[in-house]
Design a protein around this motif. Structure first.
Motif, PDB file in Angstrom:
ATOM      1  N   UNK A   1      32.543 -32.634 -10.161  1.00 56.13           N
ATOM      2  CA  UNK A   1      32.829 -33.717  -9.348  1.00 56.13           C
ATOM      3  C   UNK A   1      31.966 -33.268  -8.117  1.00 56.13           C
ATOM      4  N   UNK A   2      32.183 -32.083  -7.588  1.00 54.54           N
ATOM      5  CA  UNK A   2      31.611 -31.608  -6.423  1.00 54.54           C
ATOM      6  C   UNK A   2      30.296 -31.198  -6.510  1.00 54.54           C
ATOM      7  N   UNK A   3      29.929 -30.839  -7.735  1.00 47.53           N
ATOM      8  CA  UNK A   3      28.326 -30.450  -8.033  1.00 47.53           C
ATOM      9  C   UNK A   3      27.587 -31.721  -8.058  1.00 47.53           C
ATOM     10  N   UNK A   4      28.118 -32.905  -8.718  1.00 49.22           N
ATOM     11  CA  UNK A   4      27.491 -33.984  -8.954  1.00 49.22           C
ATOM     12  C   UNK A   4      27.165 -34.386  -7.658  1.00 49.22           C
ATOM     13  N   UNK A   5      28.217 -34.598  -6.885  1.00 51.38           N
ATOM     14  CA  UNK A   5      27.978 -35.139  -5.514  1.00 51.38           C
ATOM     15  C   UNK A   5      27.082 -34.387  -4.513  1.00 51.38           C
ATOM     16  N   UNK A   6      27.087 -33.206  -4.743  1.00 44.31           N
ATOM     17  CA  UNK A   6      26.056 -32.163  -3.918  1.00 44.31           C
ATOM     18  C   UNK A   6      24.724 -32.564  -4.340  1.00 44.31           C
ATOM     19  N   UNK A   7      24.577 -32.770  -5.790  1.00 45.89           N
ATOM     20  CA  UNK A   7      23.234 -33.014  -6.422  1.00 45.89           C
ATOM     21  C   UNK A   7      22.729 -34.493  -5.827  1.00 45.89           C
ATOM     22  N   UNK A   8      23.603 -35.369  -5.664  1.00 42.27           N
ATOM     23  CA  UNK A   8      23.184 -36.631  -5.454  1.00 42.27           C
ATOM     24  C   UNK A   8      22.908 -36.690  -3.795  1.00 42.27           C
ATOM     25  N   UNK A   9      23.604 -35.868  -3.324  1.00 48.90           N
ATOM     26  CA  UNK A   9      23.620 -35.796  -1.746  1.00 48.90           C
ATOM     27  C   UNK A   9      22.183 -35.260  -1.313  1.00 48.90           C
TER      28      UNK A   9
END
Length: 83
Positions: free
Chosen positions: A25-33
């Motif tokens: 989840x954190x990797x997905x959020x970082x990628x989107x940000x």
């Protein structure tokens, strides 16, 4: 619950699964940000990260009638071996 697996082992598996989910989840959020802000979807309908890949040209061979007949006989011969 499996009887041969201890409570500590089961808690360890649950903790690892939770850590993996949190990491994902954190990797997905970082990628989107980190993506640049664009209106709507990127053009082309692709992911925007991967380049388009060109397919190799289709190769064709023109067969003579004799070659076509020989190929048909060969296909029939291979088909008879499957019965």
């Amino acid at each position: 619950m499996a009887e041969h697996v201890s409570i500590l082992q089961q808690m360890g598996v649950a903790a690892l699964a939770g850590a993996a989910a949190a990491w994902t989840v954190s990797r997905v959020r970082l990628a989107r940000r980190s993506r640049p802000a664009t209106e709507g979807h990127p053009t082309g309908g692709g992911l925007g990260v991967l380049p388009r890949q060109a397919l190799p040209p289709v190769e064709t061979v023109v067969l003579t009638p004799a070659e076509r007949d020989a190929f048909a006989r060969l296909v029939r011969q291979f088909g008879e071996g499957r019965h």
